[in-house]
Design a protein around this motif. Structure first.
Motif, mmCIF file in Angstrom:
data_model
loop_
_atom_site.group_PDB
_atom_site.id
_atom_site.type_symbol
_atom_site.label_atom_id
_atom_site.label_comp_id
_atom_site.label_asym_id
_atom_site.label_seq_id
_atom_site.Cartn_x
_atom_site.Cartn_y
_atom_site.Cartn_z
ATOM 1 N N HIS A 164 4.980 -9.852 5.206
ATOM 2 C CA HIS A 164 4.953 -8.387 5.260
ATOM 3 C C HIS A 164 4.993 -7.961 6.718
ATOM 4 O O HIS A 164 4.189 -8.425 7.536
ATOM 5 N N LEU A 165 5.927 -7.080 7.036
ATOM 6 C CA LEU A 165 6.077 -6.589 8.400
ATOM 7 C C LEU A 165 5.268 -5.310 8.560
ATOM 8 O O LEU A 165 5.563 -4.304 7.928
ATOM 9 N N GLY A 166 4.228 -5.384 9.347
ATOM 10 C CA GLY A 166 3.325 -4.250 9.503
ATOM 11 C C GLY A 166 2.047 -4.462 8.720
ATOM 12 O O GLY A 166 1.780 -5.561 8.222
ATOM 13 N N ASP A 167 1.261 -3.421 8.590
ATOM 14 C CA ASP A 167 -0.053 -3.521 7.969
ATOM 15 C C ASP A 167 0.071 -3.463 6.446
ATOM 16 O O ASP A 167 0.330 -2.409 5.874
ATOM 17 N N ALA A 168 -0.109 -4.589 5.788
ATOM 18 C CA ALA A 168 -0.022 -4.646 4.328
ATOM 19 C C ALA A 168 -1.257 -4.017 3.694
ATOM 20 O O ALA A 168 -2.348 -4.041 4.257
ATOM 21 N N ASP A 169 -1.089 -3.458 2.489
ATOM 22 C CA ASP A 169 -2.229 -2.854 1.800
ATOM 23 C C ASP A 169 -3.175 -3.954 1.297
ATOM 24 O O ASP A 169 -2.825 -5.136 1.252
ATOM 25 N N ARG A 213 -2.089 -7.950 1.066
ATOM 26 C CA ARG A 213 -2.505 -8.784 2.194
ATOM 27 C C ARG A 213 -2.968 -10.189 1.813
ATOM 28 O O ARG A 213 -2.637 -11.152 2.504
ATOM 29 N N PRO A 214 -3.713 -10.368 0.708
ATOM 30 C CA PRO A 214 -4.185 -11.727 0.390
ATOM 31 C C PRO A 214 -3.084 -12.688 -0.039
ATOM 32 O O PRO A 214 -3.326 -13.893 -0.156
ATOM 33 N N PHE A 226 2.609 -8.295 12.656
ATOM 34 C CA PHE A 226 2.584 -6.981 13.306
ATOM 35 C C PHE A 226 3.606 -6.913 14.442
ATOM 36 O O PHE A 226 3.380 -6.277 15.457
ATOM 37 N N ARG A 227 4.724 -7.604 14.263
ATOM 38 C CA ARG A 227 5.786 -7.586 15.260
ATOM 39 C C ARG A 227 7.123 -7.648 14.529
ATOM 40 O O ARG A 227 7.218 -8.255 13.469
ATOM 41 N N GLN A 233 15.200 -9.444 2.563
ATOM 42 C CA GLN A 233 14.369 -8.327 3.034
ATOM 43 C C GLN A 233 14.503 -7.132 2.107
ATOM 44 O O GLN A 233 15.600 -6.773 1.674
ATOM 45 N N ARG A 234 13.352 -6.541 1.810
ATOM 46 C CA ARG A 234 13.327 -5.289 1.067
ATOM 47 C C ARG A 234 12.260 -4.405 1.708
ATOM 48 O O ARG A 234 11.079 -4.552 1.442
ATOM 49 N N GLY A 235 12.700 -3.516 2.585
ATOM 50 C CA GLY A 235 11.761 -2.700 3.329
ATOM 51 C C GLY A 235 10.904 -3.567 4.240
ATOM 52 O O GLY A 235 11.409 -4.401 4.995
ATOM 53 N N ALA A 236 9.612 -3.399 4.131
ATOM 54 C CA ALA A 236 8.678 -4.169 4.956
ATOM 55 C C ALA A 236 8.400 -5.556 4.391
ATOM 56 O O ALA A 236 7.738 -6.366 5.040
#
Length: 250
Positions: free
Chosen positions: A115-120, A124-125, A131-132, A177-180
């Motif tokens: 996941h690119l960025g902060d996953a919910d 996340r688990p 974060f890059r 890839q699909r979005g983030a």
């Protein structure tokens, strides 16, 4: 006595991997305990292969031998009713006595989730959160260089002797890839210890600009593990499917 083939799914977060452990904390231990409760005696199961601590599965396969006179559906219900929510038996059916979950597997498909960025908190688990930004095009070009039959010793955490067979055929290595969300689908005739996570880690390094497709080709040819190849975290890896020849499926 019949041989039974089962397909199971599990959330590997709270387990010490697939293979039985002395402390009984592996997925195999939990399933065997349930079988012992059903049949009134200890039963050993044989899986298609190991998954490490924290790795998940949607299509792990195992077999066992037992006499059961009440039909497939009732066996499946009995298995499901006593297992924790983190483990699901998806199917259970009789097969030929010659079937072997490990030795007759002709290939496996894994999927690694990033996941690119902060996953919910619900994502996340089950992914590697980065974060890059990543150069997905470069990752795809590098993945193409790894396809085919090669010696993958440079992409395994094996500590055994150099004479150990580390040649494998990689049939598929897709970066989707699909979005983030990013998925790396890896399919081959077999995989070495931590090979998929090493391939993913190397592709992420390419996406970050730390390695090039040529670098990966050179590392592959060297047959030597290097610190440049990072191992992706366990929680993003899923065993999706185990493949078998038709002659051994029923």
């Amino acid at each position: 006595m019949r041989r039974w083939k089962c397909v199971c799914a599990y959330d590997g977060t709270g387990f010490a991997g697939w293979q039985s452990q002395a402390r009984g904390l592996a997925i195999q231990d939990v399933i065997e305990a349930r079988l012992a409760a059903i049949f009134g005696r200890a039963l050993r199961i044989t899986g298609s292969g190991r998954t490490d601590a924290g790795v998940h599965a949607l299509g792990q396969v195992f077999h066992f031998d037992a006499a059961w006179a009440h039909g497939e559906e009732k066996l499946l219900l009995a298995l499901r009713s006593g297992l924790p929510p983190a483990i699901q038996i998806k199917s259970a059916r009789p097969v030929q006595p010659s079937f072997h979950a490990r030795f007759q597997a002709t290939g496996k498909r894994y999927e690694y989730r990033l996941h690119l960025g902060d996953a919910d908190p619900f994502t996340r688990p089950y992914c590697w959160t980065l974060f890059r930004p990543l150069d997905v095009g470069a990752m795809r070009a590098a993945a193409a260089r790894l396809l085919g039959r090669h010696d993958f010793r440079a992409f395994t955490a094996l500590n055994g002797p150099a004479r150990e067979d580390t040649v494998r055929t990689l049939r598929r290595l897709d970066v989707i890839q699909r979005g983030a969300q990013l998925r790396i689908v890896c399919e081959g005739d077999g995989f070495l210890y931590k090979m998929v996570r090493s391939l993913v880690g190397a592709l992420v390094s390419v996406g970050e600009g730390k390695l090039s497709a040529a670098d990966l080709a050179a590392i592959l040819a060297s047959r030597r593990r290097t610190a440049a190849v990072q191992t992706a975290p366990a929680q993003g890896l899923f065993l999706m499917k185990v493949f078998y020849g038709h002659a051994h499926t029923r």
